[in-house]
Design a protein around this motif. Structure first.
Motif: not given
Length: 481
Positions: A67, A70-71, A75, A112, A114, A181, A183-184
């Motif tokens: 996870e 992935n992010d 990003d 972001y 899913k 987070r 890519n948040h």
């Protein structure tokens, strides 16, 4: 074309980096995943890069590590917070809906939100005496990582970020027990004179499910300012509803430590419910009011005069917080502990603001130790969790366990070999006794019965019941307002 090269192309095409940045981006990716490999047709580029990182021992083959990576990769296709906020404001100059459309589609595109996980959820609606209720079985949120569970037993509390709603989550790497987070992104807005944020929920429960959050980590509270804030948000995003969970345990949401509201573009069953009794408040002649025909106890106020709307809402909320009627087990306080609050929810019809004030009571008793106005034991086999904002409005969020458990219930109904859970047995027998169940109608009956149980769950949570005693109690409360 090799996987890293392919992903570099995607990053540059996204516009977050330029052609001159190609070597830089490629080396960033190599730092994450190790040496390159050939792109495989049976995996997306991103999934192959994650597999490559595992084979190169850059990360463990665990839910959390995958996870996080992935992010980190996504990003690279995500603008900085400042750049994304500028894009949002440029769209907002066109219209609020243009801005939210842009941000929502972006949060899906950068993974972001899913989308693939959300598609796993089971959703249907079924008619009840309160209209169609919406049922969802939530399969999207990942199960806890076994390594996370083991680490939790030995770890000391980490206080950064202080919770999952803090703005400090923007770009946070993630850790065992805490979501990635990288890519948040959070859109900055003003609510009143305070800085707030707006973001989407990564595991959305309905269309454009968003969260409005205070920039300061402080507990939930429901008061006059709450109603003023909801109006302010509605003025900024008129196509969305917005509402606050109650601010007390049992009847509140799962995150009471950080002030926030939920919103989105969805018409919930409660919004479509009619009034069963009109109410008159002579001092508030610009407000139409009534009791909603709903299993929970809901006073609806409608007005385009926001001053009167706020004043009347405050009067009702303050009155309810002090009100007791022990003939129907309603008790405002135990000692100095308050038991009463509201779940306020607002949407607009043109220039008219529509506010639902759902009365909540978190008292307990010897008979109902989990909550007098909480799902009771006879429905706990289906739903025992708190009834929050979304469910108040008629959309059930049921646990993932029900997917397999209901398969066994259907086998039981069809007199097939089954492993039905003991907790479902009494209910399954009762349904079987009054329904003619066949292989053709078993799914239809299951949906119907789950909706009926959910209606009962909401009735349990209503403080004034839909019977003669409840109607009399409603009238006593209204009379003293």
């Amino acid at each position: 074309m090799k996987a890293i090269e392919q992903f570099v192309n995607q990053v540059i095409e996204s516009g977050t980096y330029e052609e001159m940045d190609r070597f830089y981006v490629a080396n960033k990716i190599r730092g994450f995943v190790g040496d390159d490999d050939q792109l495989r047709n049976d995996q997306s580029v991103k999934d192959q890069l994650i597999a490559l990182a595992i084979s190169n021992q850059k990360i463990d083959d665990s839910v959390t590590a995958k996870e996080i990576l992935n992010d980190q990769l996504m990003d690279l296709v995500t603008p900085t917070p400042a750049a994304l906020n500028r894009q949002f404001q440029a769209k907002y100059a066109e219209s609020p809906q243009a801005a939210t459309n842009f941000f929502y589609e972006f949060c899906k595109a950068n993974d972001y939100i899913k989308v693939a996980a959300i598609k796993k959820n089971v959703e249907f609606s079924n008619e009840t005496k309160y209209g169609d209720l919406e049922i969802t079985i939530n399969l999207s949120k990942p199960e806890k990582d076994p390594k996370m569970i083991a680490a939790d037993s030995n770890s000391k509390d980490v206080k950064y970020p202080m919770c999952q709603l803090c703005m400090e989550n923007e770009g946070y790497l993630g850790r065992l027990g805490y979501p990635a987070r990288s890519n948040h992104r959070v859109i900055r807005i003003k609510v009143g004179d305070e800085e707030w944020g707006m973001q989407y929920s990564p595991y959305a429960y309905f269309n454009e499910h968003c969260i409005f959050l205070d920039s300061v980590h402080e507990p939930m509270k429901t008061n006059r300012q709450t109603i003023t804030n909801l109006i302010d948000i509605e003025n900024q995003f008129p196509e969305y509803f917005v509402g606050s969970n109650a601010d007390l345990p049992i009847v509140g949401g799962s995150m009471l430590a950080h002030e926030h509201y939920q919103g989105g573009k969805h018409i919930f069953p409660m919004m479509k419910a009619d009034l069963k009794q009109k109410l008159e408040f002579p001092k508030f002649d610009h407000v139409q009011a009534g009791i909603v025909n709903w299993p929970m106890s809901d006073i609806r106020l409608e007005s385009n005069d926001t001053d009167q709307l706020v004043d009347l809402a405050e009067q009702i909320m303050n009155n309810w917080k002090q009100y007791s009627d022990e003939t129907v087990s309603i008790k405002a306080y135990t000692g100095e502990t308050s038991h009463h609050t509201v779940t306020p929810i607002m949407h607009r019809d043109g220039d008219t603001f529509i506010l639902d004030l759902v009365l909540r009571d978190n008292g307990t008793s010897a008979e109902f130790p989990n909550g007098i106005f909480h799902p009771h034991d006879e429905v706990a086999h289906i739903k025992k969790e708190n009834i929050g904002l979304i469910e108040v409005m008629g959309r059930a969020i049921l646990p993932a366990r029900l997917l397999t458990e209901m398969q066994e219930v259907k086998r039981f109904w069809l007199n097939e070999d089954n492993q039905i859970e003991e907790m479902h047995l009494a209910w399954a027998k009762e349904v079987q006794a009054r329904q003619t169940i066949t292989a053709k109608n078993v799914d239809e009956i299951l949906h119907q019965e789950l909706a009926t149980v959910f209606a009962q769950v909401l009735e349990n949570a209503g403080v004034f019941k839909d019977d003669d005693q409840g109607k009399q109690a409603w009238n006593r409360f209204i009379d003293q307002l």
